[in-house]
Design a protein around this motif. Structure first.
Motif, PDB file in Angstrom:
ATOM      1  N   PRO A   1       9.791  -4.824  -5.334  1.00 42.00           N
ATOM      2  CA  PRO A   1       9.738  -4.525  -6.775  1.00 42.00           C
ATOM      3  C   PRO A   1       8.362  -4.064  -7.245  1.00 42.00           C
ATOM      4  O   PRO A   1       8.238  -3.088  -7.985  1.00 42.00           O
ATOM      5  CB  PRO A   1      10.124  -5.857  -7.426  1.00 42.00           C
ATOM      6  CG  PRO A   1      10.958  -6.539  -6.402  1.00 42.00           C
ATOM      7  CD  PRO A   1      10.347  -6.158  -5.087  1.00 42.00           C
ATOM      8  N   GLU A   2       7.308  -4.765  -6.795  1.00 43.12           N
ATOM      9  CA  GLU A   2       5.953  -4.390  -7.192  1.00 43.12           C
ATOM     10  C   GLU A   2       5.598  -3.008  -6.641  1.00 43.12           C
ATOM     11  O   GLU A   2       4.968  -2.194  -7.313  1.00 43.12           O
ATOM     12  CB  GLU A   2       4.949  -5.427  -6.691  1.00 43.12           C
ATOM     13  CG  GLU A   2       3.517  -5.130  -7.132  1.00 43.12           C
ATOM     14  CD  GLU A   2       2.536  -6.191  -6.675  1.00 43.12           C
ATOM     15  OE1 GLU A   2       1.325  -5.965  -6.799  1.00 43.12           O
ATOM     16  OE2 GLU A   2       2.981  -7.239  -6.183  1.00 43.12           O
ATOM     17  N   THR A   3       6.024  -2.759  -5.401  1.00 45.23           N
ATOM     18  CA  THR A   3       5.751  -1.462  -4.785  1.00 45.23           C
ATOM     19  C   THR A   3       6.445  -0.353  -5.571  1.00 45.23           C
ATOM     20  O   THR A   3       5.870   0.721  -5.797  1.00 45.23           O
ATOM     21  CB  THR A   3       6.237  -1.455  -3.325  1.00 45.23           C
ATOM     22  OG1 THR A   3       5.586  -2.518  -2.615  1.00 45.23           O
ATOM     23  CG2 THR A   3       5.923  -0.129  -2.649  1.00 45.23           C
ATOM     24  N   LYS A   4       7.666  -0.614  -5.998  1.00 44.08           N
ATOM     25  CA  LYS A   4       8.407   0.388  -6.773  1.00 44.08           C
ATOM     26  C   LYS A   4       7.691   0.694  -8.085  1.00 44.08           C
ATOM     27  O   LYS A   4       7.591   1.846  -8.498  1.00 44.08           O
ATOM     28  CB  LYS A   4       9.833  -0.111  -7.052  1.00 44.08           C
ATOM     29  CG  LYS A   4      10.746  -0.106  -5.839  1.00 44.08           C
ATOM     30  CD  LYS A   4      12.113  -0.672  -6.196  1.00 44.08           C
ATOM     31  CE  LYS A   4      13.022  -0.728  -4.977  1.00 44.08           C
ATOM     32  NZ  LYS A   4      14.329  -1.337  -5.300  1.00 44.08           N
TER      33      LYS A   4
ATOM     34  N   GLU B   1       4.701   2.835  -7.341  1.00 43.99           N
ATOM     35  CA  GLU B   1       5.067   4.187  -6.951  1.00 43.99           C
ATOM     36  C   GLU B   1       5.532   5.016  -8.149  1.00 43.99           C
ATOM     37  O   GLU B   1       5.162   6.174  -8.301  1.00 43.99           O
ATOM     38  CB  GLU B   1       6.163   4.149  -5.874  1.00 43.99           C
ATOM     39  CG  GLU B   1       5.691   3.633  -4.528  1.00 43.99           C
ATOM     40  CD  GLU B   1       4.583   4.488  -3.942  1.00 43.99           C
ATOM     41  OE1 GLU B   1       4.774   5.700  -3.773  1.00 43.99           O
ATOM     42  OE2 GLU B   1       3.494   3.936  -3.676  1.00 43.99           O
ATOM     43  N   ILE B   2       6.355   4.411  -9.010  1.00 43.99           N
ATOM     44  CA  ILE B   2       6.886   5.169 -10.139  1.00 43.99           C
ATOM     45  C   ILE B   2       5.795   5.455 -11.169  1.00 43.99           C
ATOM     46  O   ILE B   2       5.881   6.430 -11.940  1.00 43.99           O
ATOM     47  CB  ILE B   2       8.081   4.441 -10.796  1.00 43.99           C
ATOM     48  CG1 ILE B   2       8.949   5.445 -11.566  1.00 43.99           C
ATOM     49  CG2 ILE B   2       7.607   3.302 -11.695  1.00 43.99           C
ATOM     50  CD1 ILE B   2      10.288   4.894 -11.980  1.00 43.99           C
ATOM     51  N   ALA B   3       4.740   4.631 -11.151  1.00 41.54           N
ATOM     52  CA  ALA B   3       3.620   4.878 -12.061  1.00 41.54           C
ATOM     53  C   ALA B   3       2.943   6.202 -11.763  1.00 41.54           C
ATOM     54  O   ALA B   3       2.299   6.802 -12.634  1.00 41.54           O
ATOM     55  CB  ALA B   3       2.611   3.726 -11.953  1.00 41.54           C
ATOM     56  N   LYS B   4       3.099   6.668 -10.542  1.00 39.48           N
ATOM     57  CA  LYS B   4       2.505   7.947 -10.160  1.00 39.48           C
ATOM     58  C   LYS B   4       3.144   9.116 -10.910  1.00 39.48           C
ATOM     59  O   LYS B   4       2.588  10.216 -10.952  1.00 39.48           O
ATOM     60  CB  LYS B   4       2.651   8.155  -8.651  1.00 39.48           C
ATOM     61  CG  LYS B   4       1.886   7.140  -7.807  1.00 39.48           C
ATOM     62  CD  LYS B   4       2.144   7.353  -6.324  1.00 39.48           C
ATOM     63  CE  LYS B   4       1.420   6.306  -5.475  1.00 39.48           C
ATOM     64  NZ  LYS B   4       1.708   6.467  -4.031  1.00 39.48           N
ATOM     65  N   LEU B   5       4.315   8.881 -11.491  1.00 44.27           N
ATOM     66  CA  LEU B   5       5.011   9.943 -12.235  1.00 44.27           C
ATOM     67  C   LEU B   5       4.463  10.103 -13.653  1.00 44.27           C
ATOM     68  O   LEU B   5       4.804  11.075 -14.333  1.00 44.27           O
ATOM     69  CB  LEU B   5       6.518   9.632 -12.296  1.00 44.27           C
ATOM     70  CG  LEU B   5       7.294   9.712 -10.981  1.00 44.27           C
ATOM     71  CD1 LEU B   5       8.721   9.214 -11.200  1.00 44.27           C
ATOM     72  CD2 LEU B   5       7.309  11.132 -10.444  1.00 44.27           C
ATOM     73  N   SER B   6       3.641   9.165 -14.076  1.00 44.69           N
ATOM     74  CA  SER B   6       3.185   9.179 -15.474  1.00 44.69           C
ATOM     75  C   SER B   6       2.555  10.515 -15.862  1.00 44.69           C
ATOM     76  O   SER B   6       2.852  11.075 -16.916  1.00 44.69           O
ATOM     77  CB  SER B   6       2.162   8.048 -15.701  1.00 44.69           C
ATOM     78  OG  SER B   6       2.787   6.806 -15.522  1.00 44.69           O
ATOM     79  N   ASN B   7       1.665  11.021 -15.021  1.00 41.93           N
ATOM     80  CA  ASN B   7       0.982  12.267 -15.355  1.00 41.93           C
ATOM     81  C   ASN B   7       1.898  13.489 -15.277  1.00 41.93           C
ATOM     82  O   ASN B   7       1.574  14.544 -15.835  1.00 41.93           O
ATOM     83  CB  ASN B   7      -0.216  12.475 -14.416  1.00 41.93           C
ATOM     84  CG  ASN B   7      -1.282  11.417 -14.621  1.00 41.93           C
ATOM     85  OD1 ASN B   7      -1.421  10.875 -15.720  1.00 41.93           O
ATOM     86  ND2 ASN B   7      -2.025  11.111 -13.572  1.00 41.93           N
TER      87      ASN B   7
ATOM     88  N   GLN C   1       0.815  -1.214   0.000  1.00 43.44           N
ATOM     89  CA  GLN C   1       0.000   0.000   0.000  1.00 43.44           C
ATOM     90  C   GLN C   1       0.852   1.269   0.000  1.00 43.44           C
ATOM     91  O   GLN C   1       0.330   2.374   0.100  1.00 43.44           O
ATOM     92  CB  GLN C   1      -0.938   0.013   1.206  1.00 43.44           C
ATOM     93  CG  GLN C   1      -1.994  -1.080   1.179  1.00 43.44           C
ATOM     94  CD  GLN C   1      -2.885  -0.980  -0.042  1.00 43.44           C
ATOM     95  OE1 GLN C   1      -3.395   0.094  -0.367  1.00 43.44           O
ATOM     96  NE2 GLN C   1      -3.068  -2.104  -0.749  1.00 43.44           N
ATOM     97  N   GLY C   2       2.172   1.087  -0.104  1.00 49.82           N
ATOM     98  CA  GLY C   2       3.049   2.244  -0.238  1.00 49.82           C
ATOM     99  C   GLY C   2       3.631   2.789   1.049  1.00 49.82           C
ATOM    100  O   GLY C   2       4.218   3.885   1.044  1.00 49.82           O
ATOM    101  N   ILE C   3       3.515   2.069   2.158  1.00 50.44           N
ATOM    102  CA  ILE C   3       4.167   2.521   3.378  1.00 50.44           C
ATOM    103  C   ILE C   3       5.681   2.448   3.182  1.00 50.44           C
ATOM    104  O   ILE C   3       6.204   1.405   2.787  1.00 50.44           O
ATOM    105  CB  ILE C   3       3.753   1.647   4.584  1.00 50.44           C
ATOM    106  CG1 ILE C   3       2.263   1.812   4.875  1.00 50.44           C
ATOM    107  CG2 ILE C   3       4.575   2.003   5.824  1.00 50.44           C
ATOM    108  CD1 ILE C   3       1.754   0.959   6.018  1.00 50.44           C
ATOM    109  N   PRO C   4       6.424   3.531   3.411  1.00 47.11           N
ATOM    110  CA  PRO C   4       7.888   3.520   3.230  1.00 47.11           C
ATOM    111  C   PRO C   4       8.539   2.447   4.091  1.00 47.11           C
ATOM    112  O   PRO C   4       8.091   2.172   5.213  1.00 47.11           O
ATOM    113  CB  PRO C   4       8.310   4.923   3.679  1.00 47.11           C
ATOM    114  CG  PRO C   4       7.088   5.754   3.501  1.00 47.11           C
ATOM    115  CD  PRO C   4       5.923   4.861   3.819  1.00 47.11           C
TER     116      PRO C   4
END
Length: 262
Positions: free
Chosen positions: A246-249, A252-258, A218-221
């Motif tokens: 790996p899946e979390t990464k 998370e990086i998908a959030k940069l798409s926009n 769920q993205g907890i650091p």
């Protein structure tokens, strides 16, 4: 354990003064272990409550609403079953007993609880169930309110061993006798729950792992997860949950798409 990531010993040792209802947190500051005395061959395992596994295991864990609700339900059930130690009026019991011409032994036999010395309760290790208090009042021929006060102490051996000194410092997860659970008993109950839920291949420690896995998903650091789990080093957390990272990464990086346009 599933909602907090606590170790089994930490959960067994949890007391009500570890729960902060205002802050919505629990404090982990002790753990329960069970071991035999090495100098006694026939000794049974004894419960030892001591500091947590490591220094960093001392921690505060925020409570999820579902966990807080569960704790509130448990506390309500416990309070409904017992009177606090200092709510039994010794003087009133003695006066009524003497007026009725009853000896301590007669009352003890009628109530079914052995009389204990006052000193046995100096540290508040015992309490009295409501059912037993009502039975005591019935034997004395009085209303239970006549022997309940804020200023007394308890002369009768308790049905419940609280192990801690005050109503705010009682065991959260008790066994049916009101005592601290053993690890073996806890695991047995857990297996029964699994059987009823038709779940297999899950250890009780797996609840802690599931807490960590779902949190990372769920993205907890990972640094936050290290603190929640009480690991001494961050690489311990990372090594245990590399399969999740790996899946979390990717998520998370998908959030940069926009934010990325070319």
């Amino acid at each position: 354990m599933l909602a907090t990531g606590m170790r089994i010993g930490e959960a067994i040792a949890l007391t009500w003064n570890d729960v902060n209802w205002h802050e919505n947190t629990i404090t982990i500051n002790k753990t329960a272990s069970f071991a035999k005395d090495p100098d006694m061959q026939d000794a049974t395992r004894q419960c030892i409550v001591g500091p947590p596994k490591t220094k960093t295991s001392n921690r505060k864990i925020p409570l999820l609403p579902i966990a807080k609700d569960l704790l509130a339900t448990i506390k309500s059930m416990q309070e409904d079953k017992t009177y606090h130690l200092k709510e039994i009026n010794i003087a009133a019991i003695k006066n009524i007993r003497n007026a009725k011409g009853l000896s301590q032994k007669q009352v003890t036999m009628a109530v079914g609880i052995p009389i204990a010395r006052y000193s046995a309760y100096d540290n508040g290790l015992k309490t009295l169930s409501k059912d037993t208090a009502n039975k005591l009042a019935s034997v004395l021929g009085c209303n239970v309110d006549n022997i309940i006060t804020k200023d007394g102490a308890l002369i009768f051996e308790s049905e419940v061993d609280l192990r801690y000194a005050s109503s705010e410092n009682q065991i959260v997860f008790k066994n049916k006798n009101g005592n601290m659970r053993t690890q073996a008993d806890t695991v047995h109950v857990f297996k029964c729950i699994l059987r009823d839920a038709t779940i297999s291949d899950l250890t009780i420690h797996g609840l802690r792992h599931t807490f960590a896995t779902r949190g990372l998903e769920q993205g907890i650091p990972i640094k936050v997860m290290q603190e929640l789990l009480g690991h001494s080093k961050i690489n311990m957390t990372a090594d245990l949950y590399t399969h999740v990272l790996p899946e979390t990464k990717h998520n998370e990086i998908a959030k940069l798409s926009n934010a990325m346009t070319f």
